[in-house]
Write a protein that holds these residues in place. Structure first.
Motif, short mmCIF file in Angstrom:
data_model
loop_
_atom_site.label_atom_id
_atom_site.label_comp_id
_atom_site.label_asym_id
_atom_site.label_seq_id
_atom_site.Cartn_x
_atom_site.Cartn_y
_atom_site.Cartn_z
N GLN A 104 -15.57 13.50 74.35
CA GLN A 104 -15.17 13.46 72.95
C GLN A 104 -13.65 13.63 72.86
N GLU A 106 -11.52 13.39 70.58
CA GLU A 106 -10.97 14.13 69.44
C GLU A 106 -10.93 15.63 69.73
N GLU A 109 -7.86 16.24 71.87
CA GLU A 109 -6.62 16.29 71.08
C GLU A 109 -6.47 17.63 70.37
N GLU A 110 -7.58 18.17 69.91
CA GLU A 110 -7.53 19.46 69.24
C GLU A 110 -7.15 20.58 70.22
#
Length: 305
Positions: A104, A106, A109-110
């Protein structure tokens, strides 16, 4: 004619009749008593309901306890997330997190946004761990250079790749502090010095490329640092001398860094460069020396003393 009747003796019938007359209430009393006892027994039986019977209560209590035990029966179940994380070491936790981030993007990136910036000490510690793995991979005793190279090749490439990945993190503009950048480059250059020198020319490219990369990183930081305060950080930290020692230890393979230091400060390691003296009027070294001595801008005496 008067007949005198003498009293007649009682006959058996009369006696029986009299006895029956006197004894007739007894059966009634016995019947009443029997009936009363039966009524009391019936009352006792009526008063003992199914719910108040000791046997029934015992069965109901046993049933409730059985249900409670069934509801609390031990069954297999996986660990909760906090308990599971407690069992993972750093390597396992890193692997799990990396796998999740790869699946995942995303989340990855978090993590990058939320994670604190790695300090120079942390980065150098990670590189040291790669360095230790390389040393441990060397075979014991005498062995040929080629055999040793292929024995440690995997650990060698892992260390060089880590150097290549960590270095840009501490270069401008990602790292705004020149002092932090120089501290990392100092430690990273020491690691490059420790890379093995191979006899075969085909194996030497690893260290040669590492020196080239670290030299260009030095040059970039020096160029940016020289734009701030006339290179005050470079001079005050003695980085020119540190770089000169690194260049000497590398066998002169930090040419790009030395050229940048000479071009921006006009000197390297306190020596002369490009025919310009450190003490020459208006020279970069002279100005920095005055700044460090605290007498920059002092009045100039004119005429004989």
């Amino acid at each position: 004619m008067n007949v005198l009747l003498s009293p007649q003796p009682p006959t058996a019938f009369a006696h029986q009749h009299d006895f029956n007359r006197r004894s007739s209430p007894r059966p009634m009393a016995s019947y009443s008593t029997t009936r009363k006892r039966k009524a009391e027994d019936d009352g006792d039986e009526m008063s003992v309901s199914p719910t108040s019977s000791p046997a029934i209560q015992s069965r109901q209590l046993a049933s409730r306890q059985s249900k409670k035990l069934r509801s609390n029966e031990l069954t297999g179940r996986p660990l909760s997330l906090p308990r599971l994380l407690e069992t993972l070491d750093v390597t396992q936790l890193r692997t799990v997190l990396q796998t999740i981030c790869e699946r995942q993007p995303e989340i990855g990136e978090e993590v990058v946004k939320s994670a604190p910036r790695p300090t120079v000490e942390c980065a150098l510690q990670v590189l040291k761990e790669y360095q230790d793995k390389l040393r441990e991979a060397f075979p014991y005793g005498e062995s040929s250079s080629d055999y040793t190279y292929f024995r440690v090749k995997q650990q060698l490439i892992a260390l060089i790749d880590a150097l290549a990945d960590f270095t840009p993190q501490y270069l401008p503009p990602t790292e705004p502090s020149a002092n932090v950048s120089l501290q990392f480059l100092d430690g990273a250059t020491k690691i490059v010095h420790s890379l093995p020198e191979w006899e075969s020319q085909s194996h030497r490219h690893h260290k040669e490329n590492a020196y080239d990369e670290i030299s260009r990183a030095w040059a970039l930081v020096i160029n940016e640092a020289s734009k701030k305060g006339a290179g005050f950080v470079l001079h005050s930290g003695g980085w020119d001398q540190i770089l000169a020692k690194h260049n000497q230890q590398s066998g002169g393979r930090l040419g790009a860094a030395i050229s940048s230091m000479s071009a921006n400060l006009g000197w390297v390691g306190g020596g002369q460069s490009s025919g310009v003296s450190n003490n020459a009027p208006g020279s970069q070294g002279s100005i920095l020396d005055q700044l460090m001595a605290g007498n920059f801008g002092s009045p100039v005496r004119v005429g004989p003393r």
